[in-house]
Design an enzyme around this catalytic site. Structure first.
Site, PDB file in Angstrom:
ATOM      1  CB  SER A 278      -7.941  -0.246   5.974  1.00  0.00           C
ATOM      2  OG  SER A 278      -8.622   0.945   6.282  1.00  0.00           O
TER       3      SER A 278
ATOM      4  CE  LYS B 229      -3.888   1.638   2.925  1.00  0.00           C
ATOM      5  NZ  LYS B 229      -4.660   1.231   4.131  1.00  0.00           N
TER       6      LYS B 229
ATOM      7  CB  SER C 292      -7.856   2.959   3.331  1.00  0.00           C
ATOM      8  OG  SER C 292      -6.938   2.375   4.233  1.00  0.00           O
TER       9      SER C 292
END
Length: 604
Positions: free
Chosen positions: A181, A83, A157
């Protein structure tokens, strides 16, 4: 860049091909990564085949220099993604905000450990800006579409990381998890999302969201792969102020007692409700006992995350940037973090007090159940619907995730079924801190039982032993199988914990043992005997302790008990309690109870 979907990559299968000489890391990179692929919203720093080829050559050189020592490279040649709020040397870290972008001069500690283990970093993935959201649409790099239906959200996310794994573009990916997330995107894309205990995996080199709650999470196609990655990245990091040394976890049996919401909320999504009812029934068919639990205290804790002063911790992370570059931020993210202005320091303390009261109130829960089983998300929305109502719909998605980090628990999201509309439905298993091994064993058995395809592809899990093998032992530790008075909560368990031992997981012996209640022992103790015929699997716990303290532990073992070797249900052997045969002549055969805990419960 890559093509949108690739064949599934499982770690064990790739390693097997490498060991057999059927492929090399350089060949894999050349074949798998397409330099001419179309742009993909899942990626912010997409895979660069030239860079990957150079890294593959360097990996092959390192491997050769080690003399081909596979033990030094447990993730040899395994492609992964991270990420883009996690640092990787030589790449910018944007947190999905171009104005925030800064060059990373060193790898985050978690990335360093993966690269040292031989994993190949493919690139960096898209996210809800500053890891604020559960939808995957709050990014100037584009909304990440669901791997099954592009009209729907991928979840956030960590949207890009989940999508890249679901499509088979990488074998695993790192996300972060503060409010869910690392779990919601797994549920929406038919993959596994492992959210470890806070502090088990270093967060040094990660852009914080709520630093006191953040966890680096792992996405993979299988539970076995997620745990293999966890074995590499877990470990105390002295340089991370929020790192913690692992403590003892709670045992989770092969036929666990699972807590489920008494009145689950699905916000009118009848299909999601039906899928969860089916999942609960499936758990019962697998042998679990299901108990309905009042989730009201958990939902109250969850509300503190965004409807309380914890939102100010997000402002603490990026406050200086926000003051100078507010116009460069996603409007919804700016509005969420901007709520911090409405809270005072006194509010923060009051919320902390209330959270501790909730912790105390829910602690007895773990004497009733071994794990919680919840829908990973109560519903799913289209990208269009989320864009029209970004705050309300996002908040609903955290119904079964927001409370986990606040209460210091760990969790594994795992696929459960496909809905009638073809979208994935997933469940999440939750347990107290440090229970990752037990949760992974439970989730592994669950995943094998569903027969679902992996991610968005057609491949399924290969045939392998039903039990998830124990993680590789640390040579500085000794593993001990305990069967009676040393079990968790039993009178002699302190002899383990006083020596720094930690629970690895609940397990069973191979089906070659009989268990006896020894007469005239205080506290009461059983004797375990291996037999040639008529044996059964006996419930045990596997603990590990520092090797230098093992001798003192053995010195306390009274006759007729002794420490020998015990075979487990996955075929491995560990040290464990056995009994001299002469002592069993007057002992009661209690094998039919399946274990000492069940026998003691029946006797009482």
């Amino acid at each position: 860049m890559m093509v949108r979907k690739q064949p599934a990559m499982l770690i064990a299968e790739l390693l097997s091909r490498y060991r057999a000489g059927a492929i090399t890391p350089l060949a894999l990179v050349t074949q798998h990564f397409d330099a001419a692929a179309a742009p993909d919203a899942a990626w912010i720093v997409p895979p660069d085949r030239e860079r990957l080829c150079a890294e593959a050559r360097e990996l092959e050189r390192r491997f050769a220099a080690s003399g081909g020592d596979w033990s030094c490279f447990p993730l040899y040649g395994i492609p992964f993604a991270i990420k883009d709020n996690i640092d990787a040397a030589g790449m910018p870290t944007t947190a999905a905000c171009p104005a925030f972008a800064r060059p990373a001069h060193a790898d985050a500690e978690v990335v360093r450990r993966l690269r040292a283990a031989g994993a190949l970093l493919a690139g960096k993935t898209n996210l809800d800006q500053f890891a604020t959201g559960l939808v995957g649409t709050r990014s100037p790099y584009g909304a990440v579409p669901n791997a099954f239906d592009p009209r729907y959200i991928a979840g956030g996310s960590s949207s890009g990381s989940a999508a890249a794994v679901a499509r088979g573009q990488v074998a695993f990916a790192l996300g972060t998890d503060t409010a869910g997330s690392g779990r919601v995107p797994a549920g929406f894309n038919n993959i596994v999302g492992l959210k470890p205990t806070r502090g088990l995996v270093s967060a040094r080199g990660v852009v914080p969201a709520c630093r006191s709650l953040d966890c680096v999470s792992i996405f993979a196609l299988s539970v076995a792969d997620a745990r293999a990655v966890l074995q590499v990245v877990a470990g105390f990091d002295e340089a991370d102020a929020y790192a913690r040394r692992a403590g003892p976890g709670r045992p989770i049996g092969r036929r666990p007692v699972l807590g489920v919401p008494r009145t689950p909320e699905f916000f009118g999504d009848a299909e999601q409700a039906a899928r969860f009812d089916a999942a609960v029934a499936h758990a019962q068919r697998l042998g679990a006992t299901v108990r309905e639990i009042d989730f009201a205290p958990l939902h109250e804790a969850a509300a503190l995350l965004y409807q309380g002063p914890w939102v100010a911790e997000r402002q603490a992370a990026i406050g200086d940037f926000m003051r100078e570059h507010a116009a460069a931020m996603d409007p919804t993210v700016r509005a969420v973090i901007g709520q911090a202005a409405g809270y005072t320091a006194a509010d923060a303390f009051r919320a902390q007090y209330r959270l501790e009261e909730i912790r105390r109130a829910v602690a007895p829960l773990w004497s009733e159940v071994e794990a919680l089983m919840v829908p990973t998300a109560p519903t799913i929305y289209t990208i269009e619907a989320v864009n029209a109502d970004p705050l309300t719909l996002n908040s609903r998605l955290g119904t079964y995730t927001n409370f986990v980090n606040l209460l210091d628990w760990c969790a594994v999201a795992v696929p459960a079924s496909l809905r009638a509309d073809g979208l994935p439905f997933g469940v999440t298993f939750i347990a107290p801190a440090w229970s990752e091994d037990g949760l992974c064993a439970l989730a592994h058995d669950w995943q094998r039982s569903t027969g679902l395809a992996l991610g968005a592809g057609a491949a399924t899990l290969p045939a392998d032993p039903a039990a998830l093998p124990l993680p590789a032992p640390d040579p500085a530790l000794v593993r001990v199988a305990v069967v009676g008075a040393h079990l968790s909560g039993m009178p002699l368990n302190r002899q383990l914990t006083e020596r720094g031992a930690r629970l690895v997981r609940a397990a069973g012996t191979a089906p070659a043992y009989r268990l006896f209640a020894l007469p005239d022992t205080a506290p009461p103790k059983p004797g375990l005997e291996r037999v040639a015929r008529g044996g059964a699997s006996i419930a045990i716990e596997v603990w590990e302790m520092p090797a230098e303290r093992f001798g003192a532990f053995v010195a306390e073992v009274p006759p007729p008990l002794a420490i020998g070797s015990v075979e487990l249900d996955d075929g491995s052997w560990v040290k464990g309690f056995v009994c001299e045969p002469w002592a069993l002549e007057r002992a009661e055969d209690i094998t039919a109870h399946g274990g000492w805990r069940a026998y003691m419960a029946a006797r009482s």
